[in-house]
Design a protein around this motif. Structure first.
Motif, PDB file in Angstrom:
ATOM      1  N   GLU A 539       0.855  -1.188   0.000  1.00 55.16           N
ATOM      2  CA  GLU A 539       0.000   0.000   0.000  1.00 55.16           C
ATOM      3  C   GLU A 539       0.896   1.245   0.000  1.00 55.16           C
ATOM      4  OE1 GLU A 539      -3.381   2.272   2.729  1.00 55.16           O
ATOM      5  OE2 GLU A 539      -2.858   0.195   3.178  1.00 55.16           O
ATOM      6  N   TYR A 540       0.630   2.147  -0.940  1.00 50.29           N
ATOM      7  CA  TYR A 540       1.457   3.356  -1.106  1.00 50.29           C
ATOM      8  C   TYR A 540       1.399   4.219   0.159  1.00 50.29           C
ATOM      9  CZ  TYR A 540       3.190   7.726  -3.231  1.00 50.29           C
ATOM     10  OH  TYR A 540       3.895   8.852  -3.518  1.00 50.29           O
ATOM     11  N   ALA A 541       2.601   4.652   0.646  1.00 52.43           N
ATOM     12  CA  ALA A 541       2.657   5.443   1.888  1.00 52.43           C
ATOM     13  C   ALA A 541       3.113   6.883   1.656  1.00 52.43           C
ATOM     14  CB  ALA A 541       3.598   4.768   2.883  1.00 52.43           C
ATOM     15  N   GLY A 542       3.643   7.166   0.459  1.00 49.37           N
ATOM     16  CA  GLY A 542       4.079   8.524   0.174  1.00 49.37           C
ATOM     17  C   GLY A 542       5.425   8.543  -0.538  1.00 49.37           C
ATOM     18  N   HIS A 543       6.003   9.749  -0.718  1.00 47.01           N
ATOM     19  CA  HIS A 543       7.308   9.847  -1.385  1.00 47.01           C
ATOM     20  C   HIS A 543       8.215  10.878  -0.699  1.00 47.01           C
ATOM     21  CE1 HIS A 543       5.282  13.248  -3.538  1.00 47.01           C
ATOM     22  NE2 HIS A 543       6.487  13.788  -3.423  1.00 47.01           N
ATOM     23  N   ILE A 544       9.486  10.719  -0.928  1.00 41.62           N
ATOM     24  CA  ILE A 544      10.511  11.648  -0.412  1.00 41.62           C
ATOM     25  C   ILE A 544      11.264  12.225  -1.605  1.00 41.62           C
ATOM     26  CG2 ILE A 544      12.650  11.826   0.926  1.00 41.62           C
ATOM     27  CD1 ILE A 544      11.593   9.612   2.739  1.00 41.62           C
ATOM     28  N   LEU A 545      11.404  13.551  -1.633  1.00 44.53           N
ATOM     29  CA  LEU A 545      12.119  14.221  -2.715  1.00 44.53           C
ATOM     30  C   LEU A 545      13.536  14.524  -2.255  1.00 44.53           C
ATOM     31  CD1 LEU A 545      12.233  15.697  -5.484  1.00 44.53           C
ATOM     32  CD2 LEU A 545      11.401  17.746  -4.309  1.00 44.53           C
ATOM     33  N   ILE A 546      14.509  14.078  -3.038  1.00 43.11           N
ATOM     34  CA  ILE A 546      15.918  14.330  -2.735  1.00 43.11           C
ATOM     35  C   ILE A 546      16.514  15.108  -3.895  1.00 43.11           C
ATOM     36  CG2 ILE A 546      18.165  13.270  -2.289  1.00 43.11           C
ATOM     37  CD1 ILE A 546      16.646  10.900  -1.108  1.00 43.11           C
ATOM     38  N   ALA A 547      17.126  16.229  -3.579  1.00 44.94           N
ATOM     39  CA  ALA A 547      17.678  17.084  -4.634  1.00 44.94           C
ATOM     40  C   ALA A 547      18.920  17.799  -4.114  1.00 44.94           C
ATOM     41  CB  ALA A 547      16.634  18.096  -5.098  1.00 44.94           C
ATOM     42  N   ASP A 548      19.654  18.363  -5.047  1.00 52.68           N
ATOM     43  CA  ASP A 548      20.778  19.239  -4.696  1.00 52.68           C
ATOM     44  C   ASP A 548      20.151  20.561  -4.255  1.00 52.68           C
ATOM     45  OD1 ASP A 548      23.093  20.612  -4.422  1.00 52.68           O
ATOM     46  OD2 ASP A 548      23.700  20.518  -6.521  1.00 52.68           O
ATOM     47  N   ALA A 549      20.059  20.764  -2.960  1.00 55.38           N
ATOM     48  CA  ALA A 549      19.277  21.872  -2.415  1.00 55.38           C
ATOM     49  C   ALA A 549      19.855  23.222  -2.824  1.00 55.38           C
ATOM     50  CB  ALA A 549      19.226  21.777  -0.897  1.00 55.38           C
ATOM     51  N   SER A 576      20.493  18.065 -16.387  1.00 55.91           N
ATOM     52  CA  SER A 576      19.506  18.008 -17.469  1.00 55.91           C
ATOM     53  C   SER A 576      18.819  19.354 -17.653  1.00 55.91           C
ATOM     54  CB  SER A 576      18.452  16.939 -17.160  1.00 55.91           C
ATOM     55  OG  SER A 576      17.709  17.324 -16.015  1.00 55.91           O
ATOM     56  N   LYS A 577      18.198  19.489 -18.795  1.00 54.86           N
ATOM     57  CA  LYS A 577      17.512  20.753 -19.110  1.00 54.86           C
ATOM     58  C   LYS A 577      16.373  21.013 -18.132  1.00 54.86           C
ATOM     59  CE  LYS A 577      15.292  23.276 -22.877  1.00 54.86           C
ATOM     60  NZ  LYS A 577      14.823  23.238 -24.286  1.00 54.86           N
ATOM     61  N   SER A 578      15.661  19.960 -17.724  1.00 60.24           N
ATOM     62  CA  SER A 578      14.524  20.136 -16.816  1.00 60.24           C
ATOM     63  C   SER A 578      14.976  20.647 -15.457  1.00 60.24           C
ATOM     64  CB  SER A 578      13.763  18.815 -16.657  1.00 60.24           C
ATOM     65  OG  SER A 578      14.619  17.815 -16.152  1.00 60.24           O
ATOM     66  N   VAL A 579      16.101  20.114 -14.962  1.00 58.94           N
ATOM     67  CA  VAL A 579      16.635  20.576 -13.676  1.00 58.94           C
ATOM     68  C   VAL A 579      17.097  22.029 -13.797  1.00 58.94           C
ATOM     69  CG1 VAL A 579      18.505  20.287 -12.004  1.00 58.94           C
ATOM     70  CG2 VAL A 579      17.307  18.282 -12.888  1.00 58.94           C
ATOM     71  N   GLY A 580      17.835  22.337 -14.873  1.00 58.16           N
ATOM     72  CA  GLY A 580      18.321  23.697 -15.090  1.00 58.16           C
ATOM     73  C   GLY A 580      17.181  24.691 -15.191  1.00 58.16           C
ATOM     74  N   GLU A 581      16.141  24.303 -15.905  1.00 59.80           N
ATOM     75  CA  GLU A 581      14.990  25.191 -16.091  1.00 59.80           C
ATOM     76  C   GLU A 581      14.296  25.465 -14.765  1.00 59.80           C
ATOM     77  OE1 GLU A 581      11.191  25.617 -19.137  1.00 59.80           O
ATOM     78  OE2 GLU A 581      12.059  23.639 -18.768  1.00 59.80           O
ATOM     79  N   ALA A 582      14.151  24.419 -13.936  1.00 62.11           N
ATOM     80  CA  ALA A 582      13.472  24.580 -12.650  1.00 62.11           C
ATOM     81  C   ALA A 582      14.253  25.511 -11.731  1.00 62.11           C
ATOM     82  CB  ALA A 582      13.287  23.213 -11.986  1.00 62.11           C
ATOM     83  N   ALA A 594      22.106  24.083 -20.213  1.00 65.59           N
ATOM     84  CA  ALA A 594      22.189  22.826 -19.476  1.00 65.59           C
ATOM     85  C   ALA A 594      22.932  21.762 -20.279  1.00 65.59           C
ATOM     86  CB  ALA A 594      20.784  22.345 -19.106  1.00 65.59           C
ATOM     87  N   GLU A 595      23.195  20.634 -19.601  1.00 67.88           N
ATOM     88  CA  GLU A 595      23.854  19.462 -20.195  1.00 67.88           C
ATOM     89  C   GLU A 595      25.197  19.825 -20.831  1.00 67.88           C
ATOM     90  OE1 GLU A 595      20.973  17.713 -22.807  1.00 67.88           O
ATOM     91  OE2 GLU A 595      19.502  17.389 -21.211  1.00 67.88           O
ATOM     92  N   LEU A 596      25.966  20.671 -20.114  1.00 69.18           N
ATOM     93  CA  LEU A 596      27.259  21.130 -20.622  1.00 69.18           C
ATOM     94  C   LEU A 596      28.399  20.304 -20.032  1.00 69.18           C
ATOM     95  CD1 LEU A 596      26.818  25.008 -20.244  1.00 69.18           C
ATOM     96  CD2 LEU A 596      26.503  23.662 -22.328  1.00 69.18           C
ATOM     97  N   LEU A 597      29.367  19.975 -20.867  1.00 64.74           N
ATOM     98  CA  LEU A 597      30.623  19.397 -20.403  1.00 64.74           C
ATOM     99  C   LEU A 597      31.546  20.549 -19.987  1.00 64.74           C
ATOM    100  CD1 LEU A 597      31.116  16.710 -23.190  1.00 64.74           C
ATOM    101  CD2 LEU A 597      30.296  16.337 -20.857  1.00 64.74           C
TER     102      LEU A 597
END
Length: 727
Positions: A539-549, A576-582, A594-597
């Protein structure tokens, strides 16, 4: 094949005259084989590079040149504090003479503290002789003798230096100007004014030098972080107080409450809190425990700790910071260079005008007399001294660098401090600059009756045996001791997550594919970051978000930069572009890539550099470790997270010691305050001098006003320069 260069740094003991420092710098720079000659007026040091193979021949020439230009300056080696001998090397032949005993050789213009009483005594005697000559009835010859005696007692040093400088081909300095002006007053029989002007000039010089000395002390007090001693722990467990530069790597030192941390190292015993404000400008104490690193310059607030030394004192953070601040004013701002060149041409032009003023009108106008126009020309000469400009401007920039240091920001040159005013583009790396550079739990969303603590506990137990950074961030957040007896089964499902039995319940913790694998109904999150979904007994109990704060002050820092004149804030990231945009959207960043070497960042920097205007500057802000090429390519490189990072301190032009983006706006404000004060001094000096030059030419100003236009304005300008420390 290019010659190997060797760096030398000498102390110019006794120099307190910006003109004299400029003369030495220019004179040394013209010697063949010498490069990068820089006389730092504020720190009284001369630095220069010489061809290593020709060093033995060049150093004596440099020593001789300085002795010729400024005979009263004593040269000492900066590293050993020993006198420089005739061969240009540090010599200990005078080691029986203390540093204080040598102070009588100091440049008289400086009026160092040891000479102030003597100078004041001379001036008092001169004043008494002047009053006697002026008011006591006596014959003309005795009166003239008293005037001459009063003049020589007050100004013999000025006259003597003027004579020596004339033989050395150095006419246009303040000694020459004051000597010619006052002798001209004697020639036209204005004896009281000649003596009084020399007296007033010398009094003004005392005030000027006191103001400069206090400004030096004010900045030195801000950076009073050099430790006096270290408590070395001996083999028998006792301690001995020793000089920090005698400690070796691997030694153990004891730091008691209230003491400065003398060397960089790692705590091996004890806990405490550290006052880091001297390095970071941050008033909130930092808690430290075993295995934490501490840096020299910190102050131990309470607990007794033992530290294993990791760096020699010469390589420690406090030594590097002090060297950077001390040498920063050596990299001169364009305004300083302009004023130095301006003064070089301005004074001779005014002297020529004074000569014209003394000769032409009496020949052209029938009623004009030579005495009257010689007097006016003398006023011209006194006013023309450029001291207010060449003294107050270095003091202003030095004060700005000191003010930035007080706030935990190292600016490595006056040129960079001035350049901060012209920044229109700020390019920022994301990881470690705008974000903390490590995984953190940024959100916990429980459902179906579970609370946040329960969800975090389930995730921590599920990730007990994982060494992944994400698992580490969950266990770090949970903080409590994990009882492994509660875990009866544990299975790592590759590419999905973890299955574990905790307290007899099946716990699933992983990505969306894990939920789908076990046909668990859940709501997929659209948030940016790593999502850990958790289910209990299917049974689903929830989620935890982990990010580079994102850093707490990042948004405010970007807003502050824009308020200070930055027009384009650009973010570069390998994510990624999505992370950079956010991140860009949340922080109000104008554009992102984003996505630069690493090599792509340099290419983007080149594109942006091509967009800027001719007077605009581009700053790059990075962590100073991975971004060295881009930091070097930018107009101004700013390193974040520089506390203890050798790479940051080496690569960047500006180092933010406490890792806060908001400090970029802070140092830009310091730069604006410094520029405003510097230009106030320039305008004040030129306006007052111009006004009195006109009054003098038309006969409305006396020498008293002329001396105020010279010395008085200098004192006012120096005091004004120190206001930047109060900002």
């Amino acid at each position: 094949m290019s010659e190997e260069k060797k760096r030398h740094e000498w102390i110019l003991e006794g120099i307190d005259c910006a003109n004299c420092a400029n003369k030495i710098e220019n004179g040394v720079s013209k010697i063949e084989g010498v490069t990068n000659s820089n006389a730092n007026y504020m720190t009284k040091t001369l630095s220069f590079d010489v061809d290593e193979q020709k060093e033995l021949n060049i150093l004596p020439v440099i020593k001789s040149k300085i002795n010729k230009l400024e005979p009263d300056v004593t040269l000492l080696s900066k590293s050993t504090k020993l006198p420089i001998g005739k061969d240009g090397r540090a010599s200990d032949k005078n080691k029986g003479t203390s540093h204080l005993e040598d102070s009588h050789h100091s440049h008289d213009h400086s009026h160092e503290e040891g000479n102030v009483k003597t100078t004041i005594s001379r001036l008092v005697l001169s004043l008494l002789l002047l009053l006697a000559a002026n008011f006591v009835p006596m014959n003309e010859i005795v009166s003239l003798g008293l005037f001459v005696a009063a003049y020589l007692v007050a100004g013999y040093d000025v006259v003597w230096r003027a004579i020596k400088n004339m033989f050395n081909g150095q006419l246009f300095d303040e000694n020459f100007l004051m000597t010619i002006a006052t002798i001209s007053a004697f020639y036209i029989q204005e004896y009281p004014e000649a003596v009084a002007v020399m007296l007033f000039y010398q009094v003004g010089e005392i005030f000027q030098d006191i103001a400069v000395s206090r400004s030096r002390r004010s900045i030195a007090d801000l950076m009073d972080i050099r430790p006096d001693y270290a408590n070395l722990k001996l083999a028998d467990g006792s301690t001995r107080s020793v000089s920090p530069d005698t400690i070796r790597v691997g030694d153990t030192i004891v730091i008691r409450p209230g003491e400065k941390v003398p060397l960089d190292g790692e705590i091996i015993t004890g806990t405490s809190s550290m006052d880091t404000s001297a390095l970071t400008g941050e008033s909130v104490p930092r808690s430290v425990a075993v295995k934490d690193s501490v840096l020299s310059g910190f102050i131990n607030k309470n607990g007794l700790i033992e530290v294993k030394v990791e760096k020699l004192f010469s390589e420690s953070t406090v030594t590097k910071i002090l060297d950077l601040v001390e040498n920063a004013s050596g990299r001169k701002a364009p305004t300083e260079n302009f004023i130095t060149k301006f003064a070089r041409y301005y004074t001779p032009v005014v002297v020529i005008l004074a000569l014209v003023l003394a000769i032409i009108p009496p020949l052209v106008f029938p009623e004009a007399t030579f005495n009257e126009w010689i007097y006016r020309a003398s006023i011209f000469l006194v006013i023309s001294c450029p001291c207010a400009l060449v003294v107050s401007i270095p003091v202003g920039f030095f004060g700005g660098i000191g003010a930035a240091s007080k706030k935990g920001i190292l600016v490595k040159g006056s040129n960079f401090l001035e350049g901060l005013n012209d920044i229109k583009y700020v390019i920022m790396d994301k990881t470690g600059t705008l974000t903390k550079g490590k995984f953190e739990i940024t959100d916990i969303q429980p459902v179906n009756g579970w609370n946040k603590h329960q969800l975090l506990e389930l995730a921590a137990y599920a990730e007990t045996h994982s060494s992944h950074p994400i698992a580490d961030s969950i266990k770090e957040k949970y903080e409590e001791q994990i009882d492994e007896n509660r875990i009866t089964e544990y299975k790592d499902i590759s590419g999905h997550g973890i299955q574990a039995i905790v307290d007899g319940k099946e716990v699933l913790a992983g990505n969306a594919k894990l939920m789908q694998k076990y046909n668990i109904s859940f709501t997929e999150s659209t948030k940016i970051g790593t999502i850990i979904y958790i289910a209990v007994d299917k049974e689903y109990a929830g989620h935890i978000l982990i990010a580079d704060a994102i850093k707490e002050d990042a948004a405010a820092g970007i807003a502050l930069m824009k308020e200070k004149g930055v027009q384009h804030v650009i973010m570069l990231t390998g994510d990624s572009k999505s992370v950079g945009e956010a991140v860009a959207k949340e922080l109000g960043i104008d554009e992102f890539y984003a996505e630069l070497l690493p090599q792509d960042k340099v290419d983007k920097m080149e594109e942006i550099m091509a967009r800027k205007g001719p007077k605009e500057k581009v700053a790059f802000v990075g962590d100073g470790i991975n971004d060295t090429p881009v930091l070097a390519r930018s107009d101004i490189g700013i390193a974040m997270g520089g506390l203890g990072s050798d790479a940051a301190i080496e690569a960047a032009d500006v180092v933010i010691m406490d890792d806060k983006p908001s400090k970029i706006g802070t140092v830009m404000q310091v730069a604006k305050d410094t520029r405003r004060i510097v230009w106030q001094n320039i305008i004040l000096a030129l306006a007052v001098k111009g006004f009195f030059l006109i009054l003098g030419a038309f006969g409305f100003a006396t020498m008293w006003e002329a001396v105020f236009a010279d010395v008085g304005v200098t004192v006012i300008a120096v005091i004004n320069s120190m206001r930047v420390l109060k900002k």
